[in-house]
Design a protein around this motif. Structure first.
Motif: not given
Length: 360
Positions: A146, A149, A177
């Motif tokens: 996460v 990203y 992810i």
């Protein structure tokens, strides 16, 4: 840390500018981690022996392993210390990729340490329950995925590069992810499954780590990426220092872990090193190449999956014993032969992976 100091001193003496070169710092990283391992290793082995932190051996495995009982384990802490200290000394600490890789490596090592501690110090043979081990691995893997990203700065940060095809770069979007999670957690557990013979896991880790360092250097260099047809991944080059630390620490550990081993790495080392390879592959956008270069780890994992599935579905076993290295042992191969042949296979697979740099 030393890079920052060299930058300050370069204002007084221009010779310190040489430490800006990634190649030099990568070489120094290898040597630093190697020296730390060689110097700290004997002391750590003596301490582990004094506290009777020794390997337990299953009686249903190869009989040749019974002599390994009591061999000091949790030696992977030595690898972690060498990698962390070297990276902090020689890497650019302003690079977020370095911190992500280092933090993931250390945290997975902490999970492995907890498992080893419960089994070997608290004398609970079950160790950290599998559900909790997997839970913490998942938390760390998902958190890293996460974070990467959300902080992606260029499209290449979340794109899947397909080997052998110059113009196929897949925009993963949020699929980045789950892919990152699978690569990091899967790689961590794959190396852990492979760590069953003296030196079997550490040498392939060194070889794959070194190859990923080459990919890191290429992916972070605008001239190389333009020539080879890769998308530029800014800042990826700095990971070559961490890869160098893995190589140096791994070789230093192999000095004590080679057959017959004086120390085993335990989960603290295996889970950490596997996670390190996985997260570095993600950071340099070479997840698919990692599957190729880490083919030995993949085969070991698949052998366990196939063995369990076959036994549950048909009541029969495909292999004499899983993971795969135990199958060859029970087939009559001496342990050193299994180890060296797996190393040879890894060399071939790593060369195949490196060939994808040019064959596109």
């Amino acid at each position: 840390m030393l890079l920052w100091l060299a930058e300050l001193l370069s204002h007084q003496y221009r010779g310190f500018h040489v430490f800006q070169y990634l190649t030099l710092r990568a070489v120094l990283g290898v040597l630093t981690a190697l020296v730390i391992s060689l110097l700290v290793g004997p002391r750590m082995i003596r301490r582990l022996s004094r506290h009777q932190i020794g390997q337990t051996v299953r009686d249903d495995g190869p009989q040749t392993h019974l002599s390994k009982a009591g061999t000091p384990t949790m030696g992977g802490a030595l690898i972690l210390v060498a990698i962390a200290a070297t990276t902090l000394l020689w890497a650019d600490l302003g690079n977020r990729r370095v911190w992500v890789a280092l933090v993931v490596t250390v945290l997975f090592g902490a999970v492995g340490w907890a498992d080893d501690y419960i089994k070997l110090v608290a004398r609970n043979p079950r160790g950290l329950p599998a559900r909790w081990k997997y839970f913490w691995q998942s938390v760390i893997g998902l958190a890293a995925a996460v974070f990467l990203y959300v902080t992606a700065a260029v499209p290449a940060d979340t794109a899947l590069i397909v080997p052998l095809f110059k113009n196929i770069v897949v925009d993963l979007g949020w699929w980045f992810i789950p892919l990152t999670y699978l690569v990091v957690v899967g790689s961590s557990n794959a190396v852990n499954l492979t760590d069953g013979l003296d030196g079997l896991a550490i040498m392939p880790t060194v070889l794959v780590g070194g190859a990923l360092g080459i990919f890191a250097y290429v992916m972070g260099n605008a001239q190389f990426t333009q020539y080879l047809g890769f998308p530029l991944v800014p800042g990826a080059g700095e990971l070559v220092v961490l890869c160098g630390a893995i190589v140096g620490a791994g070789l230093g550990f192999l000095w004590f872990n080679t057959y017959p081993a004086q120390v085993f790495m335990g989960d603290v080392g295996a889970l950490a090193l596997g996670a390190a390879l996985g997260i570095i592959a993600v950071l340099v956008r070479q997840e698919l190449v990692l599957v190729v270069m880490g083919g030995v780890f993949v085969m070991e994992t698949l052998s366990v999956i196939l063995q369990v599935a076959s036994f549950k579905l048909t009541g029969r076993r495909i292999f004499r014993m899983a993971p795969l290295h135990h199958h060859f042992e029970l087939a009559g191969w001496p342990e050193p032969r299994v180890i060296v042949r797996f190393w040879i296979v890894t060399v071939i697979l790593v060369l195949a992976g490196l060939a994808t740099l040019k064959v596109r």
